[in-house]
Design an enzyme around this catalytic site. Structure first.
Site, PDB file in Angstrom:
ATOM      1  N   LYS A 197       0.522  -1.148   0.437  1.00  0.00           N
ATOM      2  CA  LYS A 197      -0.216   0.161  -0.123  1.00  0.00           C
ATOM      3  C   LYS A 197       0.561   1.285  -0.359  1.00  0.00           C
ATOM      4  CE  LYS A 197      -3.729   2.912   2.730  1.00  0.00           C
ATOM      5  NZ  LYS A 197      -4.114   2.433   3.674  1.00  0.00           N
ATOM      6  N   GLU A 203      10.289  -5.150   4.633  1.00  0.00           N
ATOM      7  CA  GLU A 203      10.328  -6.099   3.919  1.00  0.00           C
ATOM      8  C   GLU A 203      10.535  -6.202   2.679  1.00  0.00           C
ATOM      9  OE1 GLU A 203       8.761  -5.200   6.611  1.00  0.00           O
ATOM     10  OE2 GLU A 203       8.408  -6.064   8.327  1.00  0.00           O
ATOM     11  N   GLY A 255      -5.106  -1.349   4.657  1.00  0.00           N
ATOM     12  CA  GLY A 255      -3.762  -2.471   4.375  1.00  0.00           C
ATOM     13  C   GLY A 255      -4.559  -4.234   4.643  1.00  0.00           C
ATOM     14  N   ARG A 256      -5.099  -4.369   6.301  1.00  0.00           N
ATOM     15  CA  ARG A 256      -5.874  -5.410   6.115  1.00  0.00           C
ATOM     16  C   ARG A 256      -7.440  -6.260   5.743  1.00  0.00           C
ATOM     17  NH1 ARG A 256      -4.817  -2.716  10.036  1.00  0.00           N
ATOM     18  NH2 ARG A 256      -6.368  -1.672  11.889  1.00  0.00           N
ATOM     19  N   GLU A 341      -5.146  -6.635  14.795  1.00  0.00           N
ATOM     20  CA  GLU A 341      -4.220  -5.338  14.685  1.00  0.00           C
ATOM     21  C   GLU A 341      -5.501  -4.127  14.565  1.00  0.00           C
ATOM     22  OE1 GLU A 341      -2.674  -3.890  10.791  1.00  0.00           O
ATOM     23  OE2 GLU A 341      -0.929  -4.608  11.432  1.00  0.00           O
ATOM     24  N   HIS A 372      -4.116 -33.266  17.832  1.00  0.00           N
ATOM     25  CA  HIS A 372      -3.154 -33.915  18.666  1.00  0.00           C
ATOM     26  C   HIS A 372      -2.300 -33.085  18.826  1.00  0.00           C
ATOM     27  CE1 HIS A 372      -5.299 -37.846  16.457  1.00  0.00           C
ATOM     28  NE2 HIS A 372      -5.323 -36.265  15.885  1.00  0.00           N
ATOM     29  N   LYS A 501       9.227  -0.548  14.622  1.00  0.00           N
ATOM     30  CA  LYS A 501      10.339  -0.197  13.230  1.00  0.00           C
ATOM     31  C   LYS A 501      10.800   0.344  13.260  1.00  0.00           C
ATOM     32  CE  LYS A 501       6.076  -1.668   9.901  1.00  0.00           C
ATOM     33  NZ  LYS A 501       4.469  -0.463   9.450  1.00  0.00           N
TER      34      LYS A 501
HETATM   35  O1  F6P Z   1       2.706  -2.723   9.720  1.00  0.00           O
HETATM   36  C1  F6P Z   1       1.503  -3.137   9.657  1.00  0.00           C
HETATM   37  C2  F6P Z   1       1.071  -3.458   7.839  1.00  0.00           C
HETATM   38  O2  F6P Z   1       0.629  -1.666   8.195  1.00  0.00           O
HETATM   39  C3  F6P Z   1      -0.414  -3.627   7.732  1.00  0.00           C
HETATM   40  O3  F6P Z   1      -0.996  -2.248   8.679  1.00  0.00           O
HETATM   41  C4  F6P Z   1       0.006  -3.090   6.392  1.00  0.00           C
HETATM   42  O4  F6P Z   1      -0.596  -4.551   6.269  1.00  0.00           O
HETATM   43  C5  F6P Z   1       1.201  -4.412   6.364  1.00  0.00           C
HETATM   44  O5  F6P Z   1       2.221  -3.362   7.198  1.00  0.00           O
HETATM   45  C6  F6P Z   1       1.987  -3.850   5.000  1.00  0.00           C
HETATM   46  O6  F6P Z   1       1.926  -2.226   4.515  1.00  0.00           O
HETATM   47  P1  F6P Z   1       2.405  -1.709   3.103  1.00  0.00           P
HETATM   48  O7  F6P Z   1       1.131  -2.546   2.156  1.00  0.00           O
HETATM   49  O8  F6P Z   1       2.377  -0.615   3.359  1.00  0.00           O
HETATM   50  O9  F6P Z   1       3.919  -2.835   2.339  1.00  0.00           O
END
Ligand code: F6P
Length: 533
Positions: A197, A203, A255-256, A341, A372, A501
């Site tokens: 987003k 990452e 995002g979620r 979240e 199990h 972060k």
């Molecule tokens: O760190 C949490 C977050 O901001 C989530 O809410 C989001 O889904 C995820 O990181 C990824 O963010 P982006 O889509 O901006 O890379």
């Protein structure tokens, strides 16, 4: 201090001694405490909720303003107050709607992006868009959190519908994830989708760079095999991805909550735009139900109210999500982000400390595997874990119908066992049959007692399809919304992820050795020293 939960807590205190099994003395309990919606059945009769509790819970939802807030959400009001944003994931699955944000109808643009995604997905599937070595065989979606969990979960869930290229999902900054994923893939026939987003998430950008470098040695123009999904289009351009393969969305999709739009591109490529649209239709179907059904017959509202009952009223801090469906193996992880979240907040909308607990810890695994592993604690541990079972009437393997029957039998057996338990007398009788007597019989019998009276709900669906998956995901989204309104929190921000972060960024130069660790606490210094080796 008085809270909005007092009447319910008093009712709970007065009725806590009535067991779930005793409540079944009423012959119509199962029918009264369950809800059929369309093709689904939600049974919450194996809880201690009685008619008065339902009444009080519905009043709680009414008093908290759920109906008014629901209207605000669907109509595009900025209910995400701490970020000044509308919350409109419902708009991206209801393509015929008209939704006004900041004075203009946002839907023509939503429809245009959806059409562009569908055209691109069809081009990839049909081989009109190719890699530099021919037809695309593999799609690697690089994203994390909401830019990963939705499509990754759904790709597994809808495996019987996947007839496009194979999809892979890379999220973790741990290089092992991308290294293991790319191993065995052909760079000349792989499409990389960078899904972020913000297009800044460390990452995702790190993994995207690694994928680009992996391709660079093998194809003339790696960027030509990259697509991007993001709200930050100037950043995708700067990254060198052709605007024709950039699929945008607006900041009013959290995002979620974003798998319904371009973030679902990998899924759309895998199952095809038609099946993807069925998924959207399932979501929109649940939206319509949520908007129109009276609270006591409203699936998302009821799920939320059962959740509030168990967490804020009974004090059960966790909830297990137990899909009896191997293909829903990533659903618990998906729901962890969606619910925790969204509703893991310590202050109300006004910034004041919450005088009650926020959302529960959500966890789980598919049955029968969990049986199990951790069901021991669920049945005989000292803490009560409300369980949420999900099971389909039919699988997708007609030749293995006998295995599906076993799966269903296990699912039903668990909720029955949780409710009924096994008394000391029953355990003694079992031990006596085995020939034990006296003190040894007594000792062994006590280990075999199940206290029972442990609550569970079951969501039964006809079969896991794009449409029913859409219904389920929208159901959980709205459940989170209702719980959030009842708790008086903002379910749509996530400030709690920021501090870590920031600290990780500051630790990078310390780990590289270009800055001193002396500013850190003793524990962190010690760990830095060890990990630098
Ligand atoms: O760190 C949490 C977050 O901001 C989530 O809410 C989001 O889904 C995820 O990181 C990824 O963010 P982006 O889509 O901006 O890379």
């Amino acid at each position: 201090m008085t809270t909005r939960f007092d009447a319910l807590r008093q009712h709970r205190a007065a009725t806590a001694g009535v067991t779930i099994a005793e409540l079944f003395a009423a012959p119509d309990r199962a029918a009264q405490f369950s809800l059929s919606y369309g093709n689904m059945l939600f049974d919450y009769s194996k809880t201690q909720i009685d008619a008065q509790a339902v009444d009080l819970l519905v009043k709680l939802a009414q008093g908290a303003g759920v109906a008014e807030k629901r209207e605000s959400m669907f109509s595009g009001a900025k209910i995400n107050e701490t970020e000044g944003r509308a919350v409109l994931h419902t708009a991206i699955r209801n393509l015929s709607a008209s939704v006004i944000v900041d004075g203009h109808d946002v839907m023509p643009e939503v429809r245009a992006i959806h059409a562009r995604c569908a055209a691109f997905a069809n081009d990839v599937r049909a081989g009109r868009f190719t890699g530099q070595g021919g037809k695309i065989t593999d799609v690697v979606n690089i994203g994390i959190g909401g830019s990963d969990l939705g499509p990754a979960m759904a790709y597994l869930a809808l495996a019987p519908f996947a007839d496009g290229p194979r999809c892979h999902f890379v999220s973790n900054v741990d290089g092992a994830h991308i290294a293991d994923t790319l191993k065995g893939l052909n760079p000349e026939t792989t499409l990389v989708i960078v899904a972020s987003k913000t297009f800044t998430t460390i990452e995702t950008m790190t993994n995207a760079n690694t994928a680009k470098a992996w391709m660079a040695g093998k194809v003339a123009n790696p960027a030509a095999q990259f697509a991007a999904v993001s709200t930050a289009q100037e950043k995708t351009a700067a990254y060198g991805i052709d605007a024709a393969r950039v699929f945008g969305f607006e900041d009013w999709v959290g995002g979620r909550y974003s798998m319904w739009g371009p973030i679902g591109l990998s899924l759309m490529i895998a199952i095809g735009p038609e099946a993807f649209d069925d998924f959207l239709k399932g979501g929109a179907d649940m939206d319509a139900h949520f908007q129109s059904a009276p609270f006591a017959e409203n699936l998302p509202v009821l799920l939320a109210l059962v959740g509030v009952w168990h967490n804020q009223i009974c004090g059960h801090a966790t909830r297990a999500v137990l899909p009896y469906d191997q293909r829903l193996s990533r659903l618990p992880a998906y729901l962890q982000q969606l619910e925790m979240e969204s509703n893991g907040k310590r202050v109300g909308m006004d910034g004041a400390d919450l005088p009650y607990d926020s959302g529960p810890v959500v966890w789980g695994e598919p049955g029968t595997n969990g049986q199990h592993a951790f069901y021991q604690l669920i049945h005989q541990g000292t803490r009560i874990v409300p369980c949420e079972f999900i099971v389909a009437r039919k699988g997708h393997e007609p030749d293995l119908a006998h295995q599906h029957l076993l799966l269903v039998a296990n699912c039903l057996a668990q909720s029955e066992a949780l409710m009924r338990g096994r008394s000391l007398e029953e355990a003694r009788a079992i031990m006596a049959k085995k020939g034990l007597t006296g003190a040894e019989l007594e000792r062994q019998a006590r280990h075999r007692v199940f206290p029972g009276n442990r609550p569970s709900t079951t969501l039964a669906i006809p079969q896991l399809t794009p449409f029913t998956l859409g219904q389920i995901i929208a159901l959980y989204e709205h459940r989170v919304f209702v719980e959030g309104v009842i708790l008086g929190i903002n379910s749509y921000d996530q400030w709690g992820v920021e501090l870590g972060k920031e600290l990780a960024l500051a630790l990078q130069p310390i780990l590289e050795g270009t800055e001193s660790a002396s500013v850190k606490d003793g524990s962190t210094q010690q760990l830095v020293a060890y990990l630098r080796g």
